[in-house]
Design an enzyme around this catalytic site. Structure first.
Site, mmCIF file in Angstrom:
data_model
loop_
_atom_site.group_PDB
_atom_site.id
_atom_site.type_symbol
_atom_site.label_atom_id
_atom_site.label_comp_id
_atom_site.label_asym_id
_atom_site.label_seq_id
_atom_site.Cartn_x
_atom_site.Cartn_y
_atom_site.Cartn_z
ATOM 1 C CB ALA A 66 47.869 -55.594 -55.769
ATOM 2 N N GLY A 111 44.473 -57.477 -59.439
ATOM 3 C CA GLY A 111 44.761 -56.263 -60.215
ATOM 4 C C GLY A 111 45.070 -56.556 -61.684
ATOM 5 C CD GLU A 114 40.791 -55.038 -59.379
ATOM 6 O OE1 GLU A 114 41.944 -55.231 -58.922
ATOM 7 O OE2 GLU A 114 39.891 -54.503 -58.721
ATOM 8 C CD GLU A 134 41.006 -58.944 -55.760
ATOM 9 O OE1 GLU A 134 40.135 -59.780 -56.085
ATOM 10 O OE2 GLU A 134 41.631 -58.270 -56.589
HETATM 11 N N1 COA Z 1 52.068 -60.617 -54.895
HETATM 12 C C1 COA Z 1 53.358 -60.839 -54.605
HETATM 13 N N2 COA Z 1 54.074 -61.854 -55.094
HETATM 14 C C2 COA Z 1 53.441 -62.704 -55.919
HETATM 15 C C3 COA Z 1 52.096 -62.556 -56.265
HETATM 16 C C4 COA Z 1 51.391 -61.435 -55.718
HETATM 17 N N3 COA Z 1 50.114 -61.161 -56.035
HETATM 18 N N4 COA Z 1 51.736 -63.542 -57.110
HETATM 19 C C5 COA Z 1 52.850 -64.287 -57.296
HETATM 20 N N5 COA Z 1 53.864 -63.788 -56.574
HETATM 21 C C6 COA Z 1 55.253 -64.275 -56.509
HETATM 22 C C7 COA Z 1 55.371 -65.528 -55.655
HETATM 23 O O1 COA Z 1 55.503 -65.172 -54.297
HETATM 24 C C8 COA Z 1 56.624 -66.142 -56.234
HETATM 25 O O2 COA Z 1 57.743 -65.445 -55.760
HETATM 26 P P1 COA Z 1 59.064 -66.281 -55.239
HETATM 27 O O3 COA Z 1 59.531 -67.029 -56.456
HETATM 28 O O4 COA Z 1 60.009 -65.225 -54.791
HETATM 29 O O5 COA Z 1 58.558 -67.188 -54.165
HETATM 30 C C9 COA Z 1 56.514 -65.828 -57.721
HETATM 31 O O6 COA Z 1 55.639 -64.698 -57.813
HETATM 32 C C10 COA Z 1 55.918 -66.957 -58.532
HETATM 33 O O7 COA Z 1 54.647 -67.282 -57.993
HETATM 34 P P2 COA Z 1 54.232 -68.760 -57.523
HETATM 35 O O8 COA Z 1 53.115 -68.644 -56.529
HETATM 36 O O9 COA Z 1 55.429 -69.533 -57.111
HETATM 37 O O10 COA Z 1 53.682 -69.347 -58.906
HETATM 38 P P3 COA Z 1 52.614 -70.511 -59.092
HETATM 39 O O11 COA Z 1 52.654 -70.869 -60.529
HETATM 40 O O12 COA Z 1 52.820 -71.597 -58.101
HETATM 41 O O13 COA Z 1 51.174 -69.837 -58.761
HETATM 42 C C11 COA Z 1 49.478 -68.117 -58.862
HETATM 43 C C12 COA Z 1 50.684 -68.799 -59.556
HETATM 44 C C13 COA Z 1 49.074 -66.912 -59.694
HETATM 45 C C14 COA Z 1 48.312 -69.121 -58.777
HETATM 46 C C15 COA Z 1 49.904 -67.705 -57.421
HETATM 47 O O14 COA Z 1 51.141 -67.001 -57.519
HETATM 48 C C16 COA Z 1 48.917 -66.809 -56.728
HETATM 49 O O15 COA Z 1 47.867 -67.254 -56.308
HETATM 50 N N6 COA Z 1 49.278 -65.502 -56.583
HETATM 51 C C17 COA Z 1 48.477 -64.555 -55.868
HETATM 52 C C18 COA Z 1 47.374 -64.023 -56.742
HETATM 53 C C19 COA Z 1 46.482 -63.080 -55.990
HETATM 54 O O16 COA Z 1 45.916 -63.394 -54.955
HETATM 55 N N7 COA Z 1 46.365 -61.857 -56.533
HETATM 56 C C20 COA Z 1 45.530 -60.837 -55.973
HETATM 57 C C21 COA Z 1 46.326 -59.931 -55.116
HETATM 58 S S1 COA Z 1 45.254 -58.734 -54.318
#
Ligand code: COA
Length: 260
Positions: A66, A111, A114, A134
């Site tokens: 999400a 998500g 999921e 989460e």
């Molecule tokens: N919501 C919003 N934006 C997200 C996102 C999320 N769940 N996951 C990634 N992004 C965005 C980042 O903010 C970034 O945007 P930007 O380039 O404008 O800064 C872009 O996607 C790339 O992500 P980034 O974090 O730079 O990539 P990474 O390779 O360093 O890390 C993850 C990848 C998946 C480990 C990391 O993005 C992450 O932990 N995301 C959150 C996952 C999460 O908690 N999901 C559950 C949500 S309830």
């Protein structure tokens, strides 16, 4: 409906639904969820489609879950609505009368994990990573994860994954039954297509009834599940494909199924 967050294309009776926000790791904004819902109805209602494959654009993510920016604007009331919205779209995918394969090509977090779990089957590339992280955000999974994960991997493992939010690599996902197959990333598309064609070659109504018996049956008591099984088993005999399947076996030739 015009799509800007996903792409939808049909080839050889397979609908390819691609989450198309690669720069944001295919995160599930509300706008994307609405398009995904529309695409699911399209799959359901198009007689030219026998099966759908959901994947993510790019080579890094299936979906990172999400959109956290959208979530951060929720309060208690809108948070419940948000969760229900995700649940409804994923329930629709889970209960489509056609198989849906998740082709997991990278991160499947929150998500995204999921969504993959709502699909009928899951194929992962070797670099795929799953997580329900989460709790790291002070949340719990809200798009069906607390209910589907225990059914797939068992209660103990599900609680461990949900309470720690830890990452599950492709090999572990295979070992615990979270995915059906793991393949090299460069072969993912062709391997998923092969898997899809293996299913499409079977009697479509029998495949549908089998899915219904498993998916609906698992929700009730074993007795209710068996009732459902015998009802669908009986219904198969009303189809031409069942007659053809058994006739072809006796005549030692491949069956020609027509979905009737
Ligand atoms: N919501 C919003 N934006 C997200 C996102 C999320 N769940 N996951 C990634 N992004 C965005 C980042 O903010 C970034 O945007 P930007 O380039 O404008 O800064 C872009 O996607 C790339 O992500 P980034 O974090 O730079 O990539 P990474 O390779 O360093 O890390 C993850 C990848 C998946 C480990 C990391 O993005 C992450 O932990 N995301 C959150 C996952 C999460 O908690 N999901 C559950 C949500 S309830």
């Amino acid at each position: 409906m015009e799509y800007t967050n996903i792409t939808y294309e049909v080839t050889d009776r397979i609908a390819w639904v691609t989450l198309n926000r690669a720069d944001k790791l295919n995160t599930l904004t509300n706008a994307l969820l609405f398009e995904l819902c529309d695409a699911a109805f399209k799959v359901q209602n198009d007689p030219g489609v026998g099966l759908a494959i959901i994947t993510g654009a790019g080579d890094k993510a299936f979906s990172a879950g999400a959109d956290i920016a959208e979530l951060s604007r929720c309060d208690a009331t809108s948070g419940t609505v948000q969760s229900r919205r995700g649940q409804d779209v994923f329930d629709l995918i889970e209960t489509l009368w056609k198989p849906v394969i998740a082709s997991v090509n990278g991160y499947a977090f929150g998500g995204g994990c999921e969504l993959a779990m709502a699909c009928t089957l899951r194929v992962a590339s070797e670099n795929a990573v799953f997580a329900l992280p989460e709790v790291k955000l002070g949340l719990i999974p809200g798009y069906g994860g607390t209910q589907r994960l225990p059914k797939i991997v068992g209660r103990g493992r599900a609680l461990e994954y949900i309470m720690t939010g830890r990452r599950i690599d492709a090999q572990e996902a295979l070992r615990v039954g979270l995915v059906n197959r793991v393949v090299p990333q460069k072969n993912l598309r062709e391997e998923v297509e092969k898997f899809a064609k293996e299913i499409l070659a079977q009697a479509p109504i029998a495949v549908r009834y089998a899915m219904e018996a498993v998916n609906r049956g698992i929700e009730g008591s074993p007795k209710e599940g068996q009732m459902l099984e015998s009802t669908y088993f009986g219904l198969c005999f009303a189809t031409g494909d069942t007659k053809e399947g058994m006739r072809a076996f006796v005549e030692k030739r491949p069956a020609k199924f027509e979905g009737k």
